[in-house]
Design a protein around this motif. Structure first.
Motif, PDB file in Angstrom:
ATOM      1  N   LEU A 130       0.819  -1.215   0.000  1.00 43.55           N
ATOM      2  CA  LEU A 130       0.000   0.000   0.000  1.00 43.55           C
ATOM      3  C   LEU A 130       0.850   1.261   0.000  1.00 43.55           C
ATOM      4  CD1 LEU A 130      -2.625  -1.174   2.650  1.00 43.55           C
ATOM      5  CD2 LEU A 130      -2.873  -1.187   0.171  1.00 43.55           C
ATOM      6  N   PHE A 131       1.926   1.260   0.814  1.00 47.41           N
ATOM      7  CA  PHE A 131       2.780   2.444   0.946  1.00 47.41           C
ATOM      8  C   PHE A 131       4.249   2.016   0.867  1.00 47.41           C
ATOM      9  CE2 PHE A 131      -1.029   3.329   3.575  1.00 47.41           C
ATOM     10  CZ  PHE A 131      -1.567   4.351   2.809  1.00 47.41           C
ATOM     11  N   PRO A 132       4.790   1.908  -0.335  1.00 47.72           N
ATOM     12  CA  PRO A 132       6.176   1.429  -0.495  1.00 47.72           C
ATOM     13  C   PRO A 132       7.209   2.307   0.214  1.00 47.72           C
ATOM     14  CG  PRO A 132       5.002   1.420  -2.599  1.00 47.72           C
ATOM     15  CD  PRO A 132       4.139   2.155  -1.624  1.00 47.72           C
ATOM     16  N   ASN A 133       6.884   3.585   0.415  1.00 48.53           N
ATOM     17  CA  ASN A 133       7.855   4.510   1.011  1.00 48.53           C
ATOM     18  C   ASN A 133       7.511   4.859   2.457  1.00 48.53           C
ATOM     19  OD1 ASN A 133       9.302   4.740  -1.471  1.00 48.53           O
ATOM     20  ND2 ASN A 133       7.769   6.187  -2.220  1.00 48.53           N
ATOM     21  N   ILE A 134       6.777   3.990   3.119  1.00 49.13           N
ATOM     22  CA  ILE A 134       6.384   4.278   4.492  1.00 49.13           C
ATOM     23  C   ILE A 134       7.611   4.418   5.388  1.00 49.13           C
ATOM     24  CG2 ILE A 134       6.200   1.846   5.154  1.00 49.13           C
ATOM     25  CD1 ILE A 134       3.770   2.626   6.878  1.00 49.13           C
ATOM     26  N   GLU A 135       7.503   5.276   6.403  1.00 51.70           N
ATOM     27  CA  GLU A 135       8.623   5.460   7.329  1.00 51.70           C
ATOM     28  C   GLU A 135       8.909   4.160   8.077  1.00 51.70           C
ATOM     29  OE1 GLU A 135       8.039   8.971   9.812  1.00 51.70           O
ATOM     30  OE2 GLU A 135       6.479   9.582   8.420  1.00 51.70           O
ATOM     31  N   LYS A 136      10.195   3.859   8.281  1.00 51.71           N
ATOM     32  CA  LYS A 136      10.602   2.634   8.976  1.00 51.71           C
ATOM     33  C   LYS A 136      10.122   2.630  10.428  1.00 51.71           C
ATOM     34  CE  LYS A 136      14.707   1.636   6.208  1.00 51.71           C
ATOM     35  NZ  LYS A 136      16.177   1.427   6.235  1.00 51.71           N
ATOM     36  N   TYR A 137       9.868   3.824  10.953  1.00 52.93           N
ATOM     37  CA  TYR A 137       9.436   3.936  12.346  1.00 52.93           C
ATOM     38  C   TYR A 137       8.243   3.037  12.640  1.00 52.93           C
ATOM     39  CZ  TYR A 137       6.971   5.955  16.338  1.00 52.93           C
ATOM     40  OH  TYR A 137       6.290   6.115  17.513  1.00 52.93           O
ATOM     41  N   TRP A 138       7.259   3.018  11.699  1.00 51.88           N
ATOM     42  CA  TRP A 138       6.036   2.257  11.938  1.00 51.88           C
ATOM     43  C   TRP A 138       6.331   0.762  12.027  1.00 51.88           C
ATOM     44  CZ3 TRP A 138       1.877   4.955  13.249  1.00 51.88           C
ATOM     45  CH2 TRP A 138       1.778   6.293  12.841  1.00 51.88           C
ATOM     46  N   ILE A 139       7.098   0.243  11.085  1.00 55.94           N
ATOM     47  CA  ILE A 139       7.401  -1.194  11.066  1.00 55.94           C
ATOM     48  C   ILE A 139       8.237  -1.581  12.284  1.00 55.94           C
ATOM     49  CG2 ILE A 139       8.559  -3.036   9.785  1.00 55.94           C
ATOM     50  CD1 ILE A 139       7.877  -1.562   7.216  1.00 55.94           C
ATOM     51  N   GLU A 140       9.219  -0.751  12.634  1.00 53.86           N
ATOM     52  CA  GLU A 140      10.077  -1.063  13.787  1.00 53.86           C
ATOM     53  C   GLU A 140       9.281  -1.022  15.093  1.00 53.86           C
ATOM     54  OE1 GLU A 140      13.146   1.821  13.466  1.00 53.86           O
ATOM     55  OE2 GLU A 140      14.227   0.759  11.864  1.00 53.86           O
ATOM     56  N   THR A 141       8.418  -0.036  15.228  1.00 54.11           N
ATOM     57  CA  THR A 141       7.617   0.095  16.454  1.00 54.11           C
ATOM     58  C   THR A 141       6.672  -1.089  16.621  1.00 54.11           C
ATOM     59  OG1 THR A 141       7.721   2.517  16.326  1.00 54.11           O
ATOM     60  CG2 THR A 141       5.982   1.555  17.693  1.00 54.11           C
ATOM     61  N   TYR A 142       5.947  -1.411  15.557  1.00 54.03           N
ATOM     62  CA  TYR A 142       5.008  -2.527  15.636  1.00 54.03           C
ATOM     63  C   TYR A 142       5.737  -3.865  15.724  1.00 54.03           C
ATOM     64  CZ  TYR A 142       1.363   0.819  14.359  1.00 54.03           C
ATOM     65  OH  TYR A 142       0.492   1.888  14.345  1.00 54.03           O
ATOM     66  N   GLY A 143       6.907  -3.945  15.096  1.00 54.10           N
ATOM     67  CA  GLY A 143       7.701  -5.173  15.182  1.00 54.10           C
ATOM     68  C   GLY A 143       8.110  -5.465  16.616  1.00 54.10           C
ATOM     69  N   ASN A 144       8.432  -4.436  17.358  1.00 52.36           N
ATOM     70  CA  ASN A 144       8.798  -4.618  18.762  1.00 52.36           C
ATOM     71  C   ASN A 144       7.617  -5.131  19.581  1.00 52.36           C
ATOM     72  OD1 ASN A 144      10.770  -4.141  21.013  1.00 52.36           O
ATOM     73  ND2 ASN A 144       9.168  -2.759  21.680  1.00 52.36           N
ATOM     74  N   VAL A 145       6.414  -4.638  19.267  1.00 51.36           N
ATOM     75  CA  VAL A 145       5.209  -5.103  19.969  1.00 51.36           C
ATOM     76  C   VAL A 145       4.957  -6.579  19.652  1.00 51.36           C
ATOM     77  CG1 VAL A 145       2.708  -4.840  20.147  1.00 51.36           C
ATOM     78  CG2 VAL A 145       4.161  -2.815  20.014  1.00 51.36           C
ATOM     79  N   ALA A 146       5.064  -6.957  18.368  1.00 50.01           N
ATOM     80  CA  ALA A 146       4.788  -8.337  17.952  1.00 50.01           C
ATOM     81  C   ALA A 146       5.803  -9.320  18.531  1.00 50.01           C
ATOM     82  CB  ALA A 146       4.779  -8.430  16.427  1.00 50.01           C
ATOM     83  N   LYS A 147       7.051  -8.884  18.684  1.00 51.58           N
ATOM     84  CA  LYS A 147       8.104  -9.789  19.176  1.00 51.58           C
ATOM     85  C   LYS A 147       8.115  -9.900  20.693  1.00 51.58           C
ATOM     86  CE  LYS A 147      12.160  -9.885  17.289  1.00 51.58           C
ATOM     87  NZ  LYS A 147      13.477  -9.492  16.745  1.00 51.58           N
ATOM     88  N   THR A 148       7.927  -8.777  21.376  1.00 49.40           N
ATOM     89  CA  THR A 148       8.064  -8.773  22.838  1.00 49.40           C
ATOM     90  C   THR A 148       6.738  -8.931  23.563  1.00 49.40           C
ATOM     91  OG1 THR A 148       7.833  -6.362  23.018  1.00 49.40           O
ATOM     92  CG2 THR A 148      10.048  -7.246  22.596  1.00 49.40           C
ATOM     93  N   GLY A 149       5.621  -8.591  22.896  1.00 53.22           N
ATOM     94  CA  GLY A 149       4.326  -8.662  23.555  1.00 53.22           C
ATOM     95  C   GLY A 149       4.041  -7.466  24.443  1.00 53.22           C
ATOM     96  N   VAL A 150       4.914  -6.450  24.404  1.00 51.82           N
ATOM     97  CA  VAL A 150       4.739  -5.255  25.233  1.00 51.82           C
ATOM     98  C   VAL A 150       3.851  -4.249  24.501  1.00 51.82           C
ATOM     99  CG1 VAL A 150       5.896  -3.338  26.387  1.00 51.82           C
ATOM    100  CG2 VAL A 150       6.984  -5.602  26.313  1.00 51.82           C
ATOM    101  N   SER A 151       2.732  -3.875  25.098  1.00 55.76           N
ATOM    102  CA  SER A 151       1.803  -2.926  24.486  1.00 55.76           C
ATOM    103  C   SER A 151       2.354  -1.502  24.567  1.00 55.76           C
ATOM    104  CB  SER A 151       0.439  -2.997  25.175  1.00 55.76           C
ATOM    105  OG  SER A 151      -0.097  -4.294  25.110  1.00 55.76           O
TER     106      SER A 151
END
Length: 281
Positions: A130-151
């Motif tokens: 959907l957004f090829p140029n999306i900021e990495k911030y979003w993926i990194e932030t959500y990736g941390n939630v998915a990996k650690t389980g910390v909301s």
């Protein structure tokens, strides 16, 4: 049909009786054989009735649970579809080093499309689709939630849709994350206006302070002249020529002071909006 084990037991009993009984007692043996079979069938029939009763009770309970699940599912779907906040469930995608590089949309509610402008039917698509140029911030932030389980809960600007969002992200299961978000663009714009107004007010206050400092000097000059020459006029017997001269200086100083005061009043009226201008070319 007689169960095999039951038939074997009955046959064995009958054979024992036949081997030990005289020929004349065969009728009695036959009766005993039938009696044993009938008793066994009665026991089986009673057991079947008990089993049937238990199955009916279990079926009733199952139907009750099914109805409850149906109502719960309806309530959940109704809540999901009418939620005023946007909702989306995602699966995180990692590279070979287990670093988050993308995420896939699993499910979204209708409000998601309203708030983001993204089509509702995006199941199976990824954020980079959907957004090829999306900021990495979003993926990194959500990736941390998915990996650690910390909301987490935060505000951020999404340049792709030109909006500010308040976001709550949590992990329903490992490598998945869900977000609930609201559009706070109007609130942020209002905050920015307040900040700009505060900055302008602070600048205006500094200018006013500088203006008053300068005005105090401008007022002091004619005031000193008025006070000085007035005191000369009343304290000494001066020639008429000097009296006229001093009086003229006092009048000029009064005019200068009046002009300064009028200027201050006009500036005050401009600031309060009481004074308007008619600009013509």
């Amino acid at each position: 049909m007689i169960p095999k084990d039951l038939k074997m037991n009955v046959d064995e009993m009958a054979m024992e009786i036949l081997n030990d009984a005289p020929i004349g007692d065969l009728c009695n043996v036959h009766k005993m054989y039938l009696s044993v079979i009938i008793d066994k069938f009665k026991e089986m029939s009673a057991e079947l009735e008990r089993t049937k009763t238990e199955l009916n009770a279990a079926q009733t309970e199952l139907n009750t649970i099914k109805d409850s699940l149906t109502r719960t599912e309806f309530t959940y779907d109704n809540l999901f579809d009418n939620l005023s906040s946007g909702f989306a469930l995602h699966k995180m995608i990692y590279d070979e080093q287990n670093y988050p590089i993308n995420f896939e949309y699993i499910s979204v509610n209708p409000t998601f499309s309203i708030l983001t402008g993204i089509e509702h039917n995006i199941k199976g698509k990824t954020i980079l689709d959907l957004f090829p140029n999306i900021e990495k911030y979003w993926i990194e932030t959500y990736g941390n939630v998915a990996k650690t389980g910390v909301s987490i809960e935060f505000d951020n600007y999404a340049s792709e849709v030109n909006k500010y969002f308040h976001i709550m992200a949590f992990c329903p299961q490992k490598d998945y994350f869900a977000v609930i978000f609201t559009d706070i663009t109007s609130q942020k714009q209002y905050e920015h206006k307040l900040i700009e107004a505060k900055q302008k007010a602070e600048e205006a206050d500094k200018l006013k302070t500088a203006f008053l400092r300068n005005i105090s000097h401008e007022v002091r000059t004619p005031m000193n002249a008025i006070m000085g020459f007035s005191s000369l006029l009343v304290s000494q017997n001066l020639p008429e020529e000097k009296v006229e001269r001093f009086s003229d200086l006092i009048n000029k100083s009064c005019g200068q002071l009046l002009s300064i005061i009028n200027g201050m009043l006009e500036m005050s009226e401009i600031q309060t909006g009481l004074l308007t201008f008619d600009i013509k070319q």
